[in-house]
Scaffold this active site. Sequence first.
Site, PDB file in Angstrom:
ATOM      1  N   SER A 144      26.466  81.712  25.201  1.00 48.00           N
ATOM      2  CA  SER A 144      27.035  81.408  24.196  1.00 48.00           C
ATOM      3  C   SER A 144      27.047  82.570  23.229  1.00 48.00           C
ATOM      4  O   SER A 144      26.462  83.724  23.110  1.00 48.00           O
ATOM      5  CB  SER A 144      26.283  80.273  23.519  1.00 48.00           C
ATOM      6  OG  SER A 144      26.876  79.843  22.140  1.00 48.00           O
ATOM      7  N   TYR A 159      18.507  76.279  20.366  1.00 41.43           N
ATOM      8  CA  TYR A 159      19.590  76.424  21.235  1.00 41.43           C
ATOM      9  C   TYR A 159      19.856  77.993  20.958  1.00 41.43           C
ATOM     10  O   TYR A 159      20.259  78.546  22.084  1.00 41.43           O
ATOM     11  CB  TYR A 159      20.803  75.704  20.418  1.00 41.43           C
ATOM     12  CG  TYR A 159      22.159  75.856  21.308  1.00 41.43           C
ATOM     13  CD1 TYR A 159      22.355  75.205  22.482  1.00 41.43           C
ATOM     14  CD2 TYR A 159      23.060  76.861  20.759  1.00 41.43           C
ATOM     15  CE1 TYR A 159      23.454  75.382  23.049  1.00 41.43           C
ATOM     16  CE2 TYR A 159      24.247  77.092  21.370  1.00 41.43           C
ATOM     17  CZ  TYR A 159      24.466  76.161  22.644  1.00 41.43           C
ATOM     18  OH  TYR A 159      25.581  76.605  23.184  1.00 41.43           O
TER      19      TYR A 159
END
Length: 255
Positions: A144, A159
């Site tokens: 990401s 995350y």
Amino acid sequence: MRSMLDGRTAVITGAAGGIGAAAARVFSAHGARLVLADVDVEGGRQAADAVVKSGGEAVFVRADVTSENDVAALVREAVSHYGRLDCAFNNASVDGETAPLHESTRENWERVLRVNLTGAWLCMKHEIAQMLRQGGGAIVNTSSVAGLVGLGATPQSAYFAAKHGLVGLTRQAALEYAGQHVRVNAVCPGAVRTPLLESAIRAEVITERDAVSYTPVQRLASPEEIAEAAAWLCSDLSSFVTGQAVPVDGGWTAQ
């Protein structure tokens, strides 16, 4: 003219929706034979059925990437069904809770790292072992922009840590196996119109306007745009590319 994944066998995890389901469609359109995996049985079967109805080849395997037994069985199914494993898109992921680090829970930390980092490691462990037996292959992990930069407006420390760790894991694995014809890369999506983002918008974790504002091209990506990048990285068209964390982010990380 041959498509870039003609005859290749590909495993896609997290295939029940979002980027994973889009990857099933995209990889199949490029000629790949698919083994789709997810813990969401209904969504995974629907993704496989959609590929078959469009004329492609796909089977679904219920697999939890945090279970080594499930992951090993997934790779065995690919080899049993198609004879080999040429490429893998390790896409299974969870975002976890949104809370400042000092208010977040250990349970959330452990779950997010277990799925997003340990799960990818388990997949790579078994995928690479099979690829070495057959002479090579290509792996793409879904990281990401959260694996490349921080974002104070989004308090999801687990995350961000997991996605940064996955970039490091990708680079190290690429170097370990570069001489054995196994390539390992990562895609790093920015703001993508997926059910995950839409649920975050509904929960008022983020607004669509804010998501777009981080992106110089001033729009959200489609899941297919991320899937196309992954398909290219799995193909021989990217044969000199390994160890890279490729932003597919509309310019987000160029700022």
